[in-house]
Design an enzyme around this catalytic site. Structure first.
Site, mmCIF file in Angstrom:
data_model
loop_
_atom_site.group_PDB
_atom_site.id
_atom_site.type_symbol
_atom_site.label_atom_id
_atom_site.label_comp_id
_atom_site.label_asym_id
_atom_site.label_seq_id
_atom_site.Cartn_x
_atom_site.Cartn_y
_atom_site.Cartn_z
ATOM 1 N N GLN A 107 -9.539 -4.486 -3.560
ATOM 2 C CA GLN A 107 -10.855 -4.132 -3.067
ATOM 3 C C GLN A 107 -11.848 -4.598 -4.079
ATOM 4 O O GLN A 107 -13.134 -4.906 -3.764
ATOM 5 C CB GLN A 107 -10.929 -2.834 -2.627
ATOM 6 C CG GLN A 107 -12.172 -2.009 -2.314
ATOM 7 C CD GLN A 107 -12.807 -2.620 -0.945
ATOM 8 O OE1 GLN A 107 -11.935 -2.543 -0.086
ATOM 9 N NE2 GLN A 107 -13.852 -3.211 -0.849
ATOM 10 N N ASP A 135 -17.880 6.045 -0.840
ATOM 11 C CA ASP A 135 -16.633 6.081 -0.296
ATOM 12 C C ASP A 135 -16.580 7.295 0.516
ATOM 13 O O ASP A 135 -17.360 8.385 0.229
ATOM 14 C CB ASP A 135 -15.669 6.021 -1.344
ATOM 15 C CG ASP A 135 -14.137 5.703 -0.875
ATOM 16 O OD1 ASP A 135 -14.017 5.387 0.259
ATOM 17 O OD2 ASP A 135 -13.446 5.328 -1.762
ATOM 18 N N CYS A 141 -16.650 0.551 0.700
ATOM 19 C CA CYS A 141 -15.315 -0.250 1.018
ATOM 20 C C CYS A 141 -14.796 -0.073 2.437
ATOM 21 O O CYS A 141 -14.014 -1.018 2.828
ATOM 22 C CB CYS A 141 -14.201 0.319 -0.108
ATOM 23 S SG CYS A 141 -14.117 2.258 0.245
ATOM 24 N N ARG A 167 -13.078 -9.317 1.865
ATOM 25 C CA ARG A 167 -11.659 -8.963 1.471
ATOM 26 C C ARG A 167 -10.832 -10.408 1.959
ATOM 27 O O ARG A 167 -9.986 -10.465 1.166
ATOM 28 C CB ARG A 167 -11.094 -7.964 2.308
ATOM 29 C CG ARG A 167 -11.789 -6.510 1.862
ATOM 30 C CD ARG A 167 -11.421 -6.179 0.569
ATOM 31 N NE ARG A 167 -9.730 -6.072 0.572
ATOM 32 C CZ ARG A 167 -9.219 -4.899 0.812
ATOM 33 N NH1 ARG A 167 -9.657 -3.784 1.342
ATOM 34 N NH2 ARG A 167 -7.797 -5.032 0.553
ATOM 35 N N ARG A 227 0.939 -1.231 0.094
ATOM 36 C CA ARG A 227 0.039 -0.076 0.067
ATOM 37 C C ARG A 227 0.817 1.254 0.063
ATOM 38 O O ARG A 227 1.604 1.393 0.898
ATOM 39 C CB ARG A 227 -1.011 -0.052 1.146
ATOM 40 C CG ARG A 227 -1.611 1.261 1.436
ATOM 41 C CD ARG A 227 -2.626 1.227 2.352
ATOM 42 N NE ARG A 227 -3.981 0.348 2.193
ATOM 43 C CZ ARG A 227 -5.001 0.412 2.572
ATOM 44 N NH1 ARG A 227 -5.377 1.202 3.597
ATOM 45 N NH2 ARG A 227 -5.874 -0.476 2.049
HETATM 46 N N1 CP Z 1 -11.151 -0.889 2.448
HETATM 47 C C1 CP Z 1 -9.777 -0.831 2.837
HETATM 48 O O1 CP Z 1 -8.888 -1.086 2.008
HETATM 49 O O2 CP Z 1 -9.854 -0.683 4.145
HETATM 50 P P1 CP Z 1 -8.431 -0.542 4.750
HETATM 51 O O3 CP Z 1 -7.894 0.945 4.554
HETATM 52 O O4 CP Z 1 -8.950 -0.789 6.227
HETATM 53 O O5 CP Z 1 -7.471 -1.605 4.558
#
Ligand code: CP
Length: 321
Positions: A136, A231, A272, A300, A106
């Site tokens: 996602q 979102d 999400c 997920r 990430r």
């Molecule tokens: N939806 C999502 O990616 O959640 P996090 O930021 O908690 O990983």
């Protein structure tokens, strides 16, 4: 290793058929888990999880997925490793590749995950960047198939994304149009999907037969929705934009009972997460009967299992059965 190295950076790098094969795998692994019989397909394998931003779902789902599959995950929290500071991203990718079988990352900037993939010698899975969130939307597609109205095919489903053109919105536009689904983005003009995203989506549609609508008329948009998705209206780093954003989105683009009343009674609510309750969505909708947000969040875990098996299992030197 004879298997070619492939990364999961963008769903656009994969055909509709390839993505659906992974979706099938996610379903098989979810079913197996219900009986407590998740196959140990990644025994002895290690996952390096690089995070430049906080995470609940992505972090927990990848780590638990790896454990369930018989492997091991290493959480590298924001600021913990040299990544682009004191060491080039490429050097980091090459070093970690010598020690793990797969990297999940990430990153704040999309270019960073591209740089990791360019230098890694193991698969790199994009766990969210400032551009997109492909893991996602694998989960989201699987969830929509699970919750689709009876008798409707994938190509007949209508997804309405209400709100800011976030990284999740970007990936949903790409995925839904790749699948031949009907995708609508409803937002004030200033916050609508940029032309570059729309161009990619329209190229998908030319192949898939799907549809894309971008509009500021949210009431018309939800009229025939099967899924209404939203979102956050702002993210870390956009704090100084909060007054402008609130003024643009509130109240018309908030998902509340009044807006849901304009949608078909079967339409489901998705997010999400994390969500700002009382901002882009009300508590009543989050916790109401049309919300599938916690099924979505659980998926997920199953999506990460499918992605890990798809990308890692064929490359193991002595694959488990
Ligand atoms: N939806 C999502 O990616 O959640 P996090 O930021 O908690 O990983």
């Amino acid at each position: 290793m004879s298997e070619p190295l492939r990364h999961f950076i963008d769903t656009q790098d994969f055909s509709r058929e390839e993505l659906l094969r992974i979706i099938d795998l996610i379903g098989l692994l979810k079913e197996a888990d219900k009986d407590g019989a998740c196959p140990k397909l990644l025994t002895g394998a290690s996952l390096g999880m690089i995070f430049e931003e906080p995470s609940t779902r992505t972090r927990v789902s990848f780590e638990v997925a790896m454990t369930k599959l018989g492997g091991h995950a290493l959480y590298l929290k924001p600021g913990e490793i040299h990544l682009g500071a004191r060491e080039s991203t490429g050097d980091t990718a090459q070093v970690i590749s010598r020690m793990v079988d797969v990297i999940e990352a990430r990153t704040l900037k999309h270019q960073t995950v591209l740089d990791l993939a360019a230098h890694a010698t193991v698969p790199v899975i994009n766990g969210l960047t400032d551009y997109n969130h492909p893991t996602q939307v694998m989960c989201d597609l699987f969830t929509m198939i699970e919750h689709a109205p009876p008798g409707k095919t994938l190509a007949e489903l209508k997804i309405v994304f209400v709100g800011d053109a976030t990284n999740v919105c970007s990936s949903l536009i790409m995925m839904c149009t790749r699948m031949g689904m009907h995708f609508t983005h409803a937002a004030p003009r200033r916050y609508q999907a940029p032309d570059a995203w729309q161009a990619i989506a329209r190229a998908n549609i030319a192949q898939s037969g799907g549809a894309l609508t971008v509009t500021d008329d949210v009431v018309s948009a939800v009229r025939d929705a099967d899924f209404i998705y939203t979102d956050l209206w702002w993210w870390i780093g956009q704090e100084n934009e909060i007054p402008d954003r609130k003024a643009a989105f509130m109240p018309g683009y908030q998902i509340n009972d009044a807006l849901l009343a304009r949608a078909p009674s079967h339409a489901k609510f998705m997010h999400c997460l994390p969500a700002s309750r009382g901002v882009e969505v009300t508590d009543a909708v989050m916790d109401g009967p049309r919300s599938i947000i916690f099924d979505q969040a659980e998926n997920r875990l199953h999506a990460e299992k499918g992605l890990l098996v798809h990308f890692v299992h064929p490359r193991l030197k002595t694959p488990s059965p």
